[in-house]
Each structure stands twice: as structure tokens, then as C-alpha cells.
Design an enzyme around this catalytic site. Structure first.
Site, mmCIF file in Angstrom:
data_model
loop_
_atom_site.group_PDB
_atom_site.id
_atom_site.type_symbol
_atom_site.label_atom_id
_atom_site.label_comp_id
_atom_site.label_asym_id
_atom_site.label_seq_id
_atom_site.Cartn_x
_atom_site.Cartn_y
_atom_site.Cartn_z
ATOM 1 N N CYS A 199 65.912 42.035 93.291
ATOM 2 C CA CYS A 199 66.506 40.911 93.214
ATOM 3 C C CYS A 199 67.994 41.129 93.362
ATOM 4 O O CYS A 199 68.984 39.980 93.923
ATOM 5 C CB CYS A 199 66.574 40.119 92.294
ATOM 6 S SG CYS A 199 66.489 40.616 90.651
ATOM 7 N N ASN B 37 58.522 44.871 91.548
ATOM 8 C CA ASN B 37 59.917 46.264 92.269
ATOM 9 C C ASN B 37 60.264 46.931 91.021
ATOM 10 O O ASN B 37 60.955 47.861 91.766
ATOM 11 C CB ASN B 37 61.067 45.753 92.922
ATOM 12 C CG ASN B 37 61.862 43.943 92.409
ATOM 13 O OD1 ASN B 37 61.027 43.390 91.341
ATOM 14 N ND2 ASN B 37 62.868 44.320 92.194
ATOM 15 N N GLU C 195 62.925 33.758 86.751
ATOM 16 C CA GLU C 195 63.835 34.511 87.265
ATOM 17 C C GLU C 195 63.395 35.431 88.798
ATOM 18 O O GLU C 195 62.585 35.273 88.423
ATOM 19 C CB GLU C 195 63.815 36.280 86.306
ATOM 20 C CG GLU C 195 64.209 36.262 85.086
ATOM 21 C CD GLU C 195 65.781 35.869 84.483
ATOM 22 O OE1 GLU C 195 66.646 35.645 85.110
ATOM 23 O OE2 GLU C 195 66.457 35.012 83.522
HETATM 24 P P1 NAD Z 1 56.281 37.357 94.084
HETATM 25 O O1 NAD Z 1 56.597 35.670 94.396
HETATM 26 O O2 NAD Z 1 55.281 37.268 94.683
HETATM 27 O O3 NAD Z 1 55.051 37.801 92.940
HETATM 28 C C1 NAD Z 1 55.545 38.129 91.703
HETATM 29 C C2 NAD Z 1 54.656 37.535 91.051
HETATM 30 O O4 NAD Z 1 53.659 36.394 90.937
HETATM 31 C C3 NAD Z 1 53.144 39.019 91.417
HETATM 32 O O5 NAD Z 1 52.728 38.891 90.251
HETATM 33 C C4 NAD Z 1 52.286 37.633 91.551
HETATM 34 O O6 NAD Z 1 50.837 38.514 91.740
HETATM 35 C C5 NAD Z 1 52.226 36.293 91.428
HETATM 36 N N1 NAD Z 1 51.762 35.182 91.933
HETATM 37 C C6 NAD Z 1 51.810 35.190 92.978
HETATM 38 N N2 NAD Z 1 51.219 33.752 93.171
HETATM 39 C C7 NAD Z 1 51.568 33.274 92.139
HETATM 40 C C8 NAD Z 1 50.466 32.253 91.861
HETATM 41 N N3 NAD Z 1 50.481 31.191 92.603
HETATM 42 N N4 NAD Z 1 51.291 31.271 89.939
HETATM 43 C C9 NAD Z 1 50.981 32.641 89.741
HETATM 44 N N5 NAD Z 1 51.547 34.095 90.291
HETATM 45 C C10 NAD Z 1 51.733 34.130 91.384
HETATM 46 O O7 NAD Z 1 57.078 38.889 94.369
HETATM 47 P P2 NAD Z 1 57.024 40.098 94.149
HETATM 48 O O8 NAD Z 1 56.902 40.407 95.781
HETATM 49 O O9 NAD Z 1 56.173 40.505 93.704
HETATM 50 O O10 NAD Z 1 58.687 40.592 93.878
HETATM 51 C C11 NAD Z 1 59.645 40.567 95.314
HETATM 52 C C12 NAD Z 1 60.165 38.996 94.473
HETATM 53 O O11 NAD Z 1 60.622 38.703 92.879
HETATM 54 C C13 NAD Z 1 61.295 39.006 95.699
HETATM 55 O O12 NAD Z 1 62.059 37.515 95.497
HETATM 56 C C14 NAD Z 1 62.788 39.244 94.175
HETATM 57 O O13 NAD Z 1 64.286 38.571 94.054
HETATM 58 C C15 NAD Z 1 62.368 38.275 92.778
HETATM 59 N N6 NAD Z 1 62.770 39.115 91.669
HETATM 60 C C16 NAD Z 1 63.618 38.900 90.852
HETATM 61 C C17 NAD Z 1 64.575 39.793 89.692
HETATM 62 C C18 NAD Z 1 64.975 38.648 88.770
HETATM 63 O O14 NAD Z 1 65.216 38.583 87.280
HETATM 64 N N7 NAD Z 1 66.092 38.017 89.349
HETATM 65 C C19 NAD Z 1 63.454 40.991 89.472
HETATM 66 C C20 NAD Z 1 63.170 41.731 90.516
HETATM 67 C C21 NAD Z 1 62.252 40.883 91.247
#
Ligand code: NAD
Length: 486
Positions: free
Chosen positions: A290, A160, A256
Site C-alpha cells: 500500500c 500482500n 486501511e
Molecule cells: P482486496 O480489497 O481485493 O481484498 C482485501 C480483503 O477483502 C480480502 O480478504 C478479500 O477477500 C476481502 N473482500 C473482498 N470483497 C469483500 C466484500 N465484499 N466484503 C468483505 N470483504 C471482502 O485487496 P487485495 O487485492 O487483497 O490487497 C490489495 C489492496 O490492499 C491494495 O489496495 C492495498 O493498497 C491495500 N492495502 C492497504 C494497506 C494499508 O494498511 N493501508 C496495507 C496493505 C494493503
């Protein structure tokens, strides 16, 4: 390797051990607005992840040390280069991601500040002398600690904020003197590769940095469980966070995770101001943030006024193509995300929720939606929707609303609106979240503040100075004097 009509052509589909690579397998990057091909990058294998990690580990453990002043200068140069290349980055963020071009330009500005702030943390790496003389055991000893790199940081980022969240990992990791292996989101890897090229141009040693695009289940899992990765810094959803924690085992981790953005509007609030902030916080980046505002609790006597103003603001938003400078709300990241949002809203409506605006879909576009009378327990209330949907609910007492917010499974940030500072501070102190913004929604952050949440929203704190602390450890050197000069 093809790059379609990408505003930037990557030097390679992945990068490690100082060399741009073209892995055999490829990953297509598509524009979520229309499915057109933006470019292709490597779809790395676990063997390639192993090579990348070992290369970076070798540089950190056996390579020449990277002096703090050189880290600082390289990051200052990186911030200056990002300033020069801001239009290229804004176009790339917008093309492969979901942000309208105006918001993408804002993200570039944020990232410039994140990188500059990382460069400014040099003073944070200084240590202290230790009080050996204070105890009998310490007699004849002299010692100090310095802050040293943890080693190899495995960084994983979501789609995002394709640039600023990558900058939040790489800036502090490099300033701390670490090597870093990045796995960017599979939907938005081009921005991360362009940023890698920029860091190399700025003088970051090529063997301390690697980027391994690919799928989470293969590349991400191989990275977090790799024995030479000393620390995992992860940003993403809660479910993925659980998988990351299980894979990382007993490693240092920074998590995060998600939120479900709560706002409390007290009875003496400036309702117009609160409504404007809610519209902004709920629908920016089509709710894919987020910190997005998802639940608004409002004193019962203000509920009609607030709903009317939020609906008016929502209906004024321009939903459209990301390239158009007038657009406020672009697409969701893919059809599956639009299916999820549509399904959760349908479930709430079936159970009795009222639609005041939106609830309309066209492909990956979902119109900003305002719900009221949503029955307790609906998924739109309990889970992170990560889409442009806000629910507004009345409350009768402050105690009741504090209890309800604290009972939620997420606790990232919240907002409280009130003209009475005492009343606002009372609520702020009682909410179990990482931060409370008074007369702002929780969708506000500066990159220098400690950032993170409680409960399912995360573990530890990011934010540049705090990430530098997390990515370094105190290391002691002590001298035992054996004789005294005459
Ligand atoms: P996601 O959890 O689907 O993916 C995030 C990352 O993790 C991607 O690079 C993905 O390829 C990787 N990933 C997926 N499975 C994995 C595994 N088994 N092992 C290691 N890595 C793996 O999230 P998304 O859809 O890309 O983003 C949205 C989410 O991120 C929302 O929940 C949002 O709230 C959160 N987010 C949090 C913050 C924060 O700072 N708190 C900021 C932005 C987004």
C-alpha cells in the site's frame, strides 16, 4: 485436505468454537510463481461464518473474563514462538504469496515486533478517576472509567503481507480483550492458519479466536454485516472498502485502504539517496504494497540525473524465483494482476509515455518499469497500480507540486527529499496525507506509529497502540453515596 509441498501442514482448513474444521467446500492455494498447488483450506459458507461469530460472541459475553496479565503473557509467548518458528513462516509467506524469501524473513521479524508491541500495551488499558466533585450534579459521587473490549472484532486482511497485517489485527484485538473472527485473503490463508495455531499454542483462549477462510463476496460480506460483530477492521482496496462500509452499516470500522505513493524531490536534495530510496520503495514485493512509490515529482533541474540513477538501480534488480536468496523482485499475485499492470502501462505508452526500463512481462512476472512523460490523466497516475511501475515527473514550483499531490484521490503516505530542513518541513506540513517521511520515501513505517491515510486511503488509524485504543471503549462505573458516616 491436501497440502502439496507446503512447508507447514495446517491442523484444519478453518477454526472456530475451539475446534479445527474441515469445511465441505475447499479453496486451493497456489504459488503465484508457477501455479503449483501449495495447499487447500476451507472455503467457508455464510452459515459457517454465523457459527464462528456466535461462538466467539458467546465466549466474550458469557465466558470468564480474560485478565489483562494473561493476555500480555500469552502475546509475549506468541512473539517467542514466532521467533522459534521464523523459518517455517518465512517459507510459507514466500510460497503462497509474492515475496522473495529474503523479504519474507523480514516480514516475520516485523510480525514478531508487532506481537511483542501488542503485549506491551497493557498499560494503555488503564483508566482514570472522573472529576465528579467538580459540578453540583456530581456531588456525593465517585467514579472512574476503564478501557473495555468492543466485543467481537471482524478482521479482514489482504494478500500482500500475509503475516504482519494479520498480526496487526489479532495482536491489538486480543490485547484489548476482544474476541476476533479473521477472514484472511483467499490467496494467502495458510500463513493466517499457521499463526492461529501458534496463538493457541501460546495460550490464547481457543473460543475467543476464529479463522474463516473463503471468498470476500461470501465470507467477508457475511462477517462485516453480522449483527454480533461489533467492529470491523479492514485492510484492502478502496473499492472493497466501500462494499465493506455499506455492509457494516452503523458499526465501528477501521479502514486501511490503498495509496499511490508520492515522493517529492526538492532542488537541493541528495539525488543519489533519493534514487536509491525510490528504487527500493517502488519495486519491493513487486510494488504490491500500500505504501509503494508510484509517482515521483522532481525539481525540473534534477530530472535527468534522477531518472538516470533510478534506471541504473532498476536495471540492477534481480527478477526471479522467490526461493532464490538473490531475488529482489518476484511475481504478481495472479495473471489478472499482471494483465492490469500491463494494460495500464500500454495505455500510458499509447498516449505518449516513455519507457526507460522494464515494461516486459512473462506470465505473472512483470519487470520493474520506469516511465517518464506520462500524460496527465493516465490510469498509471490516477489509480493505485499495485505493481512494479513508477512514473517520474518534473515540477517547476513547490506550490504547484503541493497542489498536484493534494489533488490526488489517495493520501496515505508521502516522502520529501531535501537537504534544507525548512523547505522539507514546509512541504511536509502542506501535504494532505497520513504521514510524510523526510529523506525517506513514504514506503517507511514502524509498527508503533499511527498508520492510515486521508481521502480514499482510509478511515481511522492502525499501528499497535492506536489499534488497541480503537478496539476498546471507555466504560464508566460511578457510585452514588447516599449517607455520610458520623
Ligand atoms: P482486496 O480489497 O481485493 O481484498 C482485501 C480483503 O477483502 C480480502 O480478504 C478479500 O477477500 C476481502 N473482500 C473482498 N470483497 C469483500 C466484500 N465484499 N466484503 C468483505 N470483504 C471482502 O485487496 P487485495 O487485492 O487483497 O490487497 C490489495 C489492496 O490492499 C491494495 O489496495 C492495498 O493498497 C491495500 N492495502 C492497504 C494497506 C494499508 O494498511 N493501508 C496495507 C496493505 C494493503
Amino acid at each position: 485436505m491436501s497440502t502439496g509441498t507446503s512447508p507447514w501442514t495446517p491442523a484444519g482448513g478453518a477454526f472456530w468454537a475451539g475446534v479445527w474444521r474441515a469445511p465441505d467446500a475447499e479453496l486451493e492455494v497456489v504459488d503465484p510463481e508457477n501455479g503449483s498447488l501449495v495447499g487447500t483450506v476451507g472455503n467457508c459458507s455464510s452459515v459457517e461464518v454465523d457459527e464462528a461469530v456466535r461462538g466467539v460472541a458467546q465466549a466474550v459475553l458469557a465466558g470468564p473474563p480474560w485478565p489483562v496479565w494473561q493476555r500480555r503473557e500469552a502475546l509475549h509467548r506468541a512473539a517467542a514462538l514466532l521467533d522459534e518458528r521464523r523459518d517455517v513462516f518465512a517459507a510459507l509467506i514466500s510460497r503462497e504469496g509474492c515475496k522473495p524469501i529474503r523479504d519474507a524473513a523480514r516480514e516475520v521479524q516485523r510480525a514478531i515486533e508487532t506481537v511483542r508491541l501488542s503485549a506491551e500495551q497493557a498499560a494503555r488499558l488503564e483508566g482514570e478517576t472522573l472529576p465528579f466533585g467538580n459540578t453540583p450534579r456530581g456531588e456525593n459521587r465517585l467514579g472512574w472509567f476503564t478501557r473495555e473490549p468492543v466485543g467481537v472484532v471482524g478482521a479482514i486482511t489482504p494478500f500482500n503481507d500475509p503475516l504482519n497485517l494479520v498480526a496487526h489485527k489479532l495482536g491489538p484485538a486480543l490485547m484489548g480483550g476482544n474476541g476476533v473472527v479473521l477472514k484472511p485473503a483467499e490467496q494467502t490463508p495458510l500463513t493466517a492458519l499457521a499463526f492461529t495455531e501458534l496463538l493457541l499454542d501460546a495460550g490464547v483462549p481457543a473460543n475467543r479466536l476464529a479463522v474463516v477462510p473463503g471468498r470476500g463476496a461470501t465470507v467477508g460480506a457475511a462477517l462485516v454485516s453480522h449483527p454480533r460483530v461489533d467492529m470491523v477492521s479492514f485492510t484492502g482496496g478502496h473499492t472493497t472498502g466501500n462494499a465493506v462500509a455499506a455492509g457494516a452499516g452503523a458499526k465501528k470500522t477501521l479502514m486501511e485502504l490503498g495509496g499511490n505513493g508520492t515522493v517529492v524531490v526538492l532542488r537541493d536534495a541528495d539525488v543519489r539517496r533519493a534514487a536509491e530510496a525510490v528504487v527500493d520503495g517502488a519495486f519491493g514485493n513487486a510494488g504490491q504494497n500500500c505504501l509503494s512509490v508510484q509517482r515521483v515529482f522532481v525539481a525540473r533541474e534534477l530530472v535527468h540525473e534522477l531518472v538516470d540513477l533510478v534506471v541504473e538501480g532498476t536495471n540492477n534488480l534481480v527478477v526471479g524465483s522467490k526461493a532464490d536468496a538473490r531475488t529482489d523482485v518476484g511475481p504478481l499475485i495472479d495473471e489478472a494482476a499482471a494483465d492490469r499492470v500491463e494494460g495500464w502501462v500500454a495505455e500510458a505508452v499509447e498516449a505518449g509515455a516513455e519507457v526507460n526500463a522494464g515494461a516486459k512481462r512473462d506470465g505473472t512476472f512483470y519487470w520493474p518499469t520506469v516511465l517518464t512523460s506520462v500524460p496527465a490523466g493516465s490510469t498509471v497516475l490516477t489509480e493505485e497500480i499495485f505493481g512494479p511501475v513508477v512514473s517520474i515527473e518534473p515540477f517547476d514550483t513547490v506550490d504547484a507540486v503541493v497542489a498536484e499531490v493534494n489533488d490526488l484521490e489517495y493520501g496515505l503516505q508521502a516522502g520529501v527529499f531535501s537537504r534544507d530542513l525548512d523547505a522539507a518541513l514546509d512541504v511536509a506540513q502542506r501535504l494532505r496525507v497520513g504521514a510524510v517521511m523526510v529523506n525517506d520515501t513514504g514506503d517507511f513505517r514502524i509498527d508503533a506509529m499511527p498508520f492510515g491515510g486521508s481521502k480514499r486511503s482510509g478511515v481511522g488509524r492502525e499501528g499497535v497502540p492506536f489499534a488497541v485504543d480503537a478496539m476498546t471503549e471507555p466504560k464508566i462505573v460511578a457510585i452514588h453515596r447516599t449517607s455520610r458516616s458520623a
